[in-house]
Write a protein that holds these residues in place. Structure first.
Motif, mmCIF file in Angstrom:
data_model
loop_
_atom_site.group_PDB
_atom_site.id
_atom_site.type_symbol
_atom_site.label_atom_id
_atom_site.label_comp_id
_atom_site.label_asym_id
_atom_site.label_seq_id
_atom_site.Cartn_x
_atom_site.Cartn_y
_atom_site.Cartn_z
ATOM 1 N N UNK A 167 15.119 -8.291 43.821
ATOM 2 C CA UNK A 167 13.795 -8.410 44.133
ATOM 3 C C UNK A 167 14.396 -10.390 44.691
ATOM 4 N N UNK A 168 13.780 -10.781 43.345
ATOM 5 C CA UNK A 168 13.350 -11.972 43.377
ATOM 6 C C UNK A 168 14.988 -12.391 43.866
ATOM 7 N N UNK A 169 16.426 -12.446 43.998
ATOM 8 C CA UNK A 169 17.796 -13.270 44.598
ATOM 9 C C UNK A 169 17.444 -13.205 46.018
ATOM 10 N N UNK A 170 16.978 -11.844 46.303
ATOM 11 C CA UNK A 170 16.990 -10.903 47.430
ATOM 12 C C UNK A 170 16.237 -12.217 48.204
ATOM 13 N N UNK A 171 15.017 -12.689 47.789
ATOM 14 C CA UNK A 171 14.146 -13.439 48.440
ATOM 15 C C UNK A 171 14.796 -14.821 48.987
ATOM 16 N N UNK A 172 15.637 -15.238 47.072
ATOM 17 C CA UNK A 172 15.889 -16.983 47.659
ATOM 18 C C UNK A 172 16.890 -16.649 48.729
ATOM 19 N N UNK A 173 17.789 -15.879 48.835
ATOM 20 C CA UNK A 173 18.942 -15.279 49.903
ATOM 21 C C UNK A 173 18.110 -14.980 51.126
ATOM 22 N N UNK A 174 17.267 -14.866 51.424
ATOM 23 C CA UNK A 174 15.795 -14.549 52.670
ATOM 24 C C UNK A 174 15.929 -16.239 53.463
ATOM 25 N N UNK A 175 16.414 -17.019 52.901
ATOM 26 C CA UNK A 175 15.009 -18.005 52.811
ATOM 27 C C UNK A 175 16.640 -18.894 53.020
ATOM 28 N N UNK A 176 18.185 -18.430 52.998
ATOM 29 C CA UNK A 176 18.823 -19.414 52.980
ATOM 30 C C UNK A 176 19.787 -18.113 54.742
ATOM 31 N N UNK A 177 19.046 -17.075 55.606
ATOM 32 C CA UNK A 177 19.780 -16.549 56.515
ATOM 33 C C UNK A 177 19.362 -17.216 57.868
ATOM 34 N N UNK A 178 20.175 -17.326 58.549
ATOM 35 C CA UNK A 178 20.338 -17.715 59.691
ATOM 36 C C UNK A 178 20.490 -17.142 61.268
ATOM 37 N N UNK A 179 20.918 -16.204 60.438
ATOM 38 C CA UNK A 179 20.900 -14.806 61.714
ATOM 39 C C UNK A 179 19.405 -14.019 61.628
ATOM 40 N N UNK A 180 18.649 -13.565 62.856
ATOM 41 C CA UNK A 180 17.276 -12.558 62.901
ATOM 42 C C UNK A 180 17.594 -11.579 62.162
ATOM 43 N N UNK A 181 19.509 -11.354 62.911
ATOM 44 C CA UNK A 181 19.705 -9.522 62.784
ATOM 45 C C UNK A 181 19.438 -9.235 61.392
ATOM 46 N N UNK A 182 20.271 -10.091 60.505
ATOM 47 C CA UNK A 182 20.781 -9.884 58.708
ATOM 48 C C UNK A 182 19.461 -10.452 58.563
ATOM 49 N N UNK A 183 18.504 -11.439 58.690
ATOM 50 C CA UNK A 183 16.720 -11.711 58.501
ATOM 51 C C UNK A 183 15.996 -10.316 57.854
ATOM 52 N N UNK A 184 16.216 -9.715 59.298
ATOM 53 C CA UNK A 184 15.047 -8.763 59.270
ATOM 54 C C UNK A 184 15.674 -7.230 58.721
ATOM 55 N N UNK A 185 17.205 -7.490 58.270
ATOM 56 C CA UNK A 185 18.242 -6.178 57.585
ATOM 57 C C UNK A 185 17.267 -6.720 56.459
ATOM 58 N N UNK A 186 17.661 -8.010 55.814
ATOM 59 C CA UNK A 186 17.641 -7.834 54.470
ATOM 60 C C UNK A 186 15.895 -7.640 53.895
ATOM 61 N N UNK A 187 15.488 -8.608 54.851
ATOM 62 C CA UNK A 187 13.480 -8.682 55.219
ATOM 63 C C UNK A 187 13.215 -6.834 54.510
ATOM 64 N N UNK A 188 13.732 -5.751 55.187
ATOM 65 C CA UNK A 188 13.801 -4.551 55.159
ATOM 66 C C UNK A 188 14.168 -4.079 53.677
ATOM 67 N N UNK A 189 15.529 -4.491 53.883
ATOM 68 C CA UNK A 189 15.670 -4.317 51.908
ATOM 69 C C UNK A 189 14.362 -4.159 51.116
ATOM 70 N N UNK A 190 14.443 -5.842 50.677
ATOM 71 C CA UNK A 190 13.332 -6.152 49.897
ATOM 72 C C UNK A 190 12.174 -5.385 50.038
ATOM 73 N N UNK A 191 11.432 -5.272 51.085
ATOM 74 C CA UNK A 191 9.925 -3.741 51.410
ATOM 75 C C UNK A 191 10.838 -2.967 50.813
ATOM 76 N N UNK A 192 11.568 -1.929 51.049
ATOM 77 C CA UNK A 192 11.850 -0.867 49.998
ATOM 78 C C UNK A 192 12.005 -0.569 48.286
ATOM 79 N N UNK A 193 12.714 -1.663 47.714
ATOM 80 C CA UNK A 193 12.524 -2.141 46.513
ATOM 81 C C UNK A 193 11.425 -1.975 46.338
ATOM 82 N N UNK A 194 10.855 -3.027 47.137
ATOM 83 C CA UNK A 194 9.317 -3.620 46.319
ATOM 84 C C UNK A 194 8.585 -2.086 46.054
#
Ligand SMILES: [Zn+2]
Length: 243
Positions: free
Chosen positions: A74-101
Motif C-alpha cells: 500500500x505504501x509503494x502504491x501510494x507513492x506511485x499514486x502521486x506520480x499518476x498523470x492519467x485520471x483513469x490510471x489514478x482511479x484504478x490504483x486508488x481503487x486497488x489501494x482501497x481494496x488492499x486497505x
C-alpha cells in the motif's frame, strides 16, 4: 503319623503358600499398567492443548507477516499514486489501494481475535499443566507403593523358596520326585482319602485300596486323578485324647 509323609505334607504347605502369594501378586503388573496408561492419557491431553496453542501462534505469525507485506505494498502504491498523470490510471490504483486497505483491516481484526484465543489457550495449557503435574505426583506415589509391594512380595517368595528347599531335604527322594511330577499337572498333588473318597477329585477309590492306605499309612496313586493319596492319619496328628 508317618514322619516321611509329614515332611511331604509340610513341603506342600509351603508350595501352596508360594502359589497363593503369586496369585495375590498377579494384580500388581496390571495395576501398574493401568496407572501408566492413565498418566500417558493425561500427557496426551496436555500435548493436544499445547499443539492447539502452537498452531494459533503460527497462524498469528503468518497473519502478522501478511499484514506487514500488504502495508508495504500500500505504501509503494501510494507513492506511485502521486506520480499518476492519467485520471483513469489514478482511479484504478486508488481503487486497488482501497481494496488492499480493507483486506488489511479484516486481517487486523482476525489478528485481534487470534490474540484472544491465544490468551485463552495459554490459560488452558497452564491449567492442564498443573493438573498433569498433580497427576504425575499422585500416580508416581501410587506406582512407588506398588513397586514396594512387588519388592516385598519377591522377598517373601525368596524366603519361602529357601524354606521349601530345607523342607524338601526331609522328603524321601523317590516320593519327592513323584510329588514334583504330579504337581506339574495337579495342585494340590498330595491329598487324603476321606471315607473312601479322594479329596482331590471327589471320586471313590476301591475299598481295598482305602483299607490298605489306612492300615499301612503309606501313599498310593488315585486311580482317577493320579494324585498322591494317603489316609488322613498318615499326615495329620491324631486328635488329642480327652483326659
Ligand atoms: Zn483322585
Amino acid at each position: 503319623m508317618q514322619e516321611r509323609l509329614k515332611a511331604l505334607a509340610d513341603l506342600q504347605k509351603v508350595d501352596l503358600e508360594i502359589l497363593a502369594l503369586r496369585k495375590s501378586a498377579e494384580v500388581y503388573p496390571r495395576q501398574m499398567g493401568e496407572l501408566e496408561r492413565e498418566l500417558s492419557l493425561a500427557k496426551g491431553e496436555v500435548e493436544a492443548e499445547r499443539n492447539k496453542l502452537l498452531d494459533v501462534e503460527r497462524q498469528r505469525r503468518t497473519l502478522e507477516q501478511n499484514i506487514a507485506e500488504e502495508k508495504e505494498k500500500v505504501r509503494k502504491w501510494e507513492t506511485r499514486l502521486s506520480e499518476q498523470r492519467s485520471t483513469r490510471e489514478y482511479a484504478a490504483l486508488a481503487r486497488e489501494i482501497d481494496i488492499a486497505k480493507k483486506a488489511n483491516a479484516t486481517m487486523a481484526e482476525e489478528l485481534v481475535e487470534l490474540g484472544k484465543i491465544q490468551v485463552q489457550l495459554r490459560e488452558l495449557v497452564k491449567g492442564k499443566d498443573q493438573q498433569y503435574a498433580a497427576k504425575v505426583a499422585d500416580v508416581g506415589g501410587k506406582l512407588n507403593e506398588l513397586r514396594a509391594k512387588v519388592a516385598g512380595f519377591e522377598g517373601q517368595v525368596k524366603e519361602l523358596q529357601a524354606k521349601r528347599a530345607e523342607v524338601a531335604r526331609g522328603v524321601h527322594p523317590p516320593l519327592l520326585s513323584r510329588y514334583e511330577t504330579v504337581r506339574r499337572r495337579r495342585s494340590p498333588a498330595l491329598v487324603t482319602v476321606v471315607a473312601g473318597t479322594c479329596q482331590g477329585c471327589n471320586m471313590s477309590v476301591p475299598p481295598q485300596l482305602f483299607n490298605t492306605l489306612k492300615t499301612t499309612l503309606e501313599t498310593d496313586i488315585c486311580p482317577s486323578c493320579h494324585r498322591i493319596i494317603c489316609a488322613p492319619e498318615a499326615i495329620e496328628p491324631p486328635p488329642a485324647k480327652k483326659e
